[in-house]
Design a protein around this motif. Structure first.
Motif, PDB file in Angstrom:
ATOM      1  N   ALA A 294       0.849  -1.188   0.000  1.00  0.00           N
ATOM      2  CA  ALA A 294       0.000   0.000   0.000  1.00  0.00           C
ATOM      3  C   ALA A 294       0.886   1.240   0.000  1.00  0.00           C
ATOM      4  CB  ALA A 294      -0.904   0.006   1.232  1.00  0.00           C
ATOM      5  N   THR A 295       0.265   2.386  -0.257  1.00  0.00           N
ATOM      6  CA  THR A 295       0.950   3.658  -0.120  1.00  0.00           C
ATOM      7  C   THR A 295       0.123   4.543   0.802  1.00  0.00           C
ATOM      8  OG1 THR A 295      -0.108   4.629  -2.063  1.00  0.00           O
ATOM      9  CG2 THR A 295       2.023   3.560  -2.408  1.00  0.00           C
TER      10      THR A 295
ATOM     11  N   ASN B  66       4.291  13.708   0.783  1.00  0.00           N
ATOM     12  CA  ASN B  66       4.643  12.831  -0.334  1.00  0.00           C
ATOM     13  C   ASN B  66       4.202  11.415  -0.002  1.00  0.00           C
ATOM     14  OD1 ASN B  66       5.879  14.942  -1.715  1.00  0.00           O
ATOM     15  ND2 ASN B  66       7.862  14.543  -0.768  1.00  0.00           N
ATOM     16  N   LYS B  67       4.103  10.581  -1.017  1.00  0.00           N
ATOM     17  CA  LYS B  67       3.698   9.189  -0.802  1.00  0.00           C
ATOM     18  C   LYS B  67       4.804   8.412  -0.115  1.00  0.00           C
ATOM     19  CE  LYS B  67       0.324   8.441  -4.410  1.00  0.00           C
ATOM     20  NZ  LYS B  67      -0.048   7.644  -5.575  1.00  0.00           N
ATOM     21  N   GLY B  68       4.385   7.523   0.777  1.00  0.00           N
ATOM     22  CA  GLY B  68       5.299   6.612   1.434  1.00  0.00           C
ATOM     23  C   GLY B  68       4.803   5.190   1.242  1.00  0.00           C
ATOM     24  N   ALA B  69       5.701   4.236   1.276  1.00  0.00           N
ATOM     25  CA  ALA B  69       5.333   2.830   1.113  1.00  0.00           C
ATOM     26  C   ALA B  69       5.051   2.206   2.468  1.00  0.00           C
ATOM     27  CB  ALA B  69       6.452   2.072   0.412  1.00  0.00           C
ATOM     28  N   CYS B  70       4.082   1.286   2.477  1.00  0.00           N
ATOM     29  CA  CYS B  70       3.778   0.545   3.699  1.00  0.00           C
ATOM     30  C   CYS B  70       3.205  -0.811   3.315  1.00  0.00           C
ATOM     31  CB  CYS B  70       2.803   1.322   4.586  1.00  0.00           C
ATOM     32  SG  CYS B  70       1.181   1.618   3.879  1.00  0.00           S
ATOM     33  N   LYS B  71       3.019  -1.652   4.294  1.00  0.00           N
ATOM     34  CA  LYS B  71       2.425  -2.977   4.109  1.00  0.00           C
ATOM     35  C   LYS B  71       1.250  -3.098   5.066  1.00  0.00           C
ATOM     36  CE  LYS B  71       5.985  -5.131   1.835  1.00  0.00           C
ATOM     37  NZ  LYS B  71       5.803  -5.609   0.509  1.00  0.00           N
TER      38      LYS B  71
ATOM     39  N   GLU C  36       8.596   1.386   7.426  1.00  0.00           N
ATOM     40  CA  GLU C  36       9.951   1.626   7.918  1.00  0.00           C
ATOM     41  C   GLU C  36      10.075   3.042   8.451  1.00  0.00           C
ATOM     42  OE1 GLU C  36      12.549   0.712   4.676  1.00  0.00           O
ATOM     43  OE2 GLU C  36      12.145  -1.432   4.793  1.00  0.00           O
ATOM     44  N   LEU C  37       9.149   3.911   8.072  1.00  0.00           N
ATOM     45  CA  LEU C  37       9.189   5.316   8.467  1.00  0.00           C
ATOM     46  C   LEU C  37       8.546   5.534   9.827  1.00  0.00           C
ATOM     47  CD1 LEU C  37       8.071   6.823   5.053  1.00  0.00           C
ATOM     48  CD2 LEU C  37      10.406   6.595   5.912  1.00  0.00           C
ATOM     49  N   PHE C  38       9.109   6.455  10.593  1.00  0.00           N
ATOM     50  CA  PHE C  38       8.503   6.845  11.863  1.00  0.00           C
ATOM     51  C   PHE C  38       7.508   7.971  11.594  1.00  0.00           C
ATOM     52  CE2 PHE C  38       8.453   9.943  15.349  1.00  0.00           C
ATOM     53  CZ  PHE C  38       7.825   9.157  16.309  1.00  0.00           C
ATOM     54  N   ILE C  39       6.318   7.821  12.129  1.00  0.00           N
ATOM     55  CA  ILE C  39       5.280   8.836  11.997  1.00  0.00           C
ATOM     56  C   ILE C  39       4.914   9.290  13.400  1.00  0.00           C
ATOM     57  CG2 ILE C  39       2.941   9.350  11.202  1.00  0.00           C
ATOM     58  CD1 ILE C  39       3.322   6.913   9.260  1.00  0.00           C
ATOM     59  N   SER C  40       5.001  10.571  13.649  1.00  0.00           N
ATOM     60  CA  SER C  40       4.624  11.116  14.951  1.00  0.00           C
ATOM     61  C   SER C  40       3.103  11.251  14.977  1.00  0.00           C
ATOM     62  CB  SER C  40       5.293  12.479  15.165  1.00  0.00           C
ATOM     63  OG  SER C  40       4.851  13.021  16.389  1.00  0.00           O
ATOM     64  N   ILE C  41       2.438  10.214  15.481  1.00  0.00           N
ATOM     65  CA  ILE C  41       0.970  10.214  15.441  1.00  0.00           C
ATOM     66  C   ILE C  41       0.365  11.211  16.429  1.00  0.00           C
ATOM     67  CG2 ILE C  41       0.903   7.856  14.564  1.00  0.00           C
ATOM     68  CD1 ILE C  41      -0.040   6.968  17.346  1.00  0.00           C
TER      69      ILE C  41
ATOM     70  N   LEU D  48      -4.825   6.374   2.661  1.00  0.00           N
ATOM     71  CA  LEU D  48      -4.253   5.092   2.259  1.00  0.00           C
ATOM     72  C   LEU D  48      -4.764   4.702   0.889  1.00  0.00           C
ATOM     73  CD1 LEU D  48      -4.841   3.412   5.675  1.00  0.00           C
ATOM     74  CD2 LEU D  48      -2.604   3.721   4.637  1.00  0.00           C
ATOM     75  N   ASN D  49      -3.881   4.138   0.076  1.00  0.00           N
ATOM     76  CA  ASN D  49      -4.237   3.629  -1.249  1.00  0.00           C
ATOM     77  C   ASN D  49      -3.725   2.203  -1.352  1.00  0.00           C
ATOM     78  OD1 ASN D  49      -5.328   6.101  -2.665  1.00  0.00           O
ATOM     79  ND2 ASN D  49      -3.370   6.856  -1.913  1.00  0.00           N
ATOM     80  N   PHE D  50      -4.637   1.273  -1.658  1.00  0.00           N
ATOM     81  CA  PHE D  50      -4.263  -0.129  -1.741  1.00  0.00           C
ATOM     82  C   PHE D  50      -5.228  -0.875  -2.640  1.00  0.00           C
ATOM     83  CE2 PHE D  50      -6.847   0.721   1.972  1.00  0.00           C
ATOM     84  CZ  PHE D  50      -7.840  -0.248   1.936  1.00  0.00           C
ATOM     85  N   THR D  51      -4.828  -2.080  -3.036  1.00  0.00           N
ATOM     86  CA  THR D  51      -5.664  -2.960  -3.842  1.00  0.00           C
ATOM     87  C   THR D  51      -5.685  -4.315  -3.154  1.00  0.00           C
ATOM     88  OG1 THR D  51      -5.028  -1.782  -5.852  1.00  0.00           O
ATOM     89  CG2 THR D  51      -6.001  -3.958  -6.129  1.00  0.00           C
ATOM     90  N   LEU D  52      -6.868  -4.749  -2.744  1.00  0.00           N
ATOM     91  CA  LEU D  52      -6.998  -6.047  -2.088  1.00  0.00           C
ATOM     92  C   LEU D  52      -7.126  -7.171  -3.113  1.00  0.00           C
ATOM     93  CD1 LEU D  52      -9.429  -5.041   0.785  1.00  0.00           C
ATOM     94  CD2 LEU D  52      -6.962  -5.382   0.910  1.00  0.00           C
TER      95      LEU D  52
END
Length: 126
Positions: A19-20, A37-42, A56-61, A69-73
């Motif tokens: 996902a991104t 900018n877009k980041g990659a995630c799973k 892999e990126l740290f996000i200060s929630i 979120l953009n993904f394809t199931l």
């Protein structure tokens, strides 16, 4: 044990789903919205109302609460907005819990896409 038909399920992927994401920043006075900018995630697991993702990126929630979120199931691309609920540090990155902000239509789309994906997975195992 009582079974509640309306209670949602959580689907855990055998192999996490790519996902991104883009972080949503509310500007002062809620005048405008700024996207990162877009980041990659799973996506590790998903339900119609939320998901667990790894990045892999740290996000200060504490400072950035919302995410796109953009993904394809299975076949249809899905774009949804979510709200960070929790985060955990892992060896190679971070896991985040996201509550999806959607309507019945988006929830049904997730359910239908998961059904199609699961059917295909079962056919491949035969």
């Amino acid at each position: 044990m009582k079974y509640n038909r309306n209670e949602y399920f959580r689907y855990t992927f055998e192999e996490p789903c790519d996902a991104t994401f883009r972080l949503i920043k509310q500007n002062e006075g809620n005048v405008g919205v700024e996207l990162s900018n877009k980041g990659a995630c799973k996506i590790i697991d998903i339900s119609p109302n939320g998901l667990k993702l790894f990045s892999e990126l740290f996000i200060s929630i504490d400072q950035l609460h919302h995410v796109e979120l953009n993904f394809t199931l299975d076949t249809n691309p899905i774009s949804m907005v979510g709200e960070f609920v929790w985060s955990h540090r892992k060896a190679w990155g971070h896991e985040y819990g996201v509550k999806l902000v959607g309507d019945n239509e988006s929830e049904q789309m997730i359910i239908e896409e998961l059904k199609k994906r699961r059917r295909k997975e079962m056919e491949l195992k035969k």
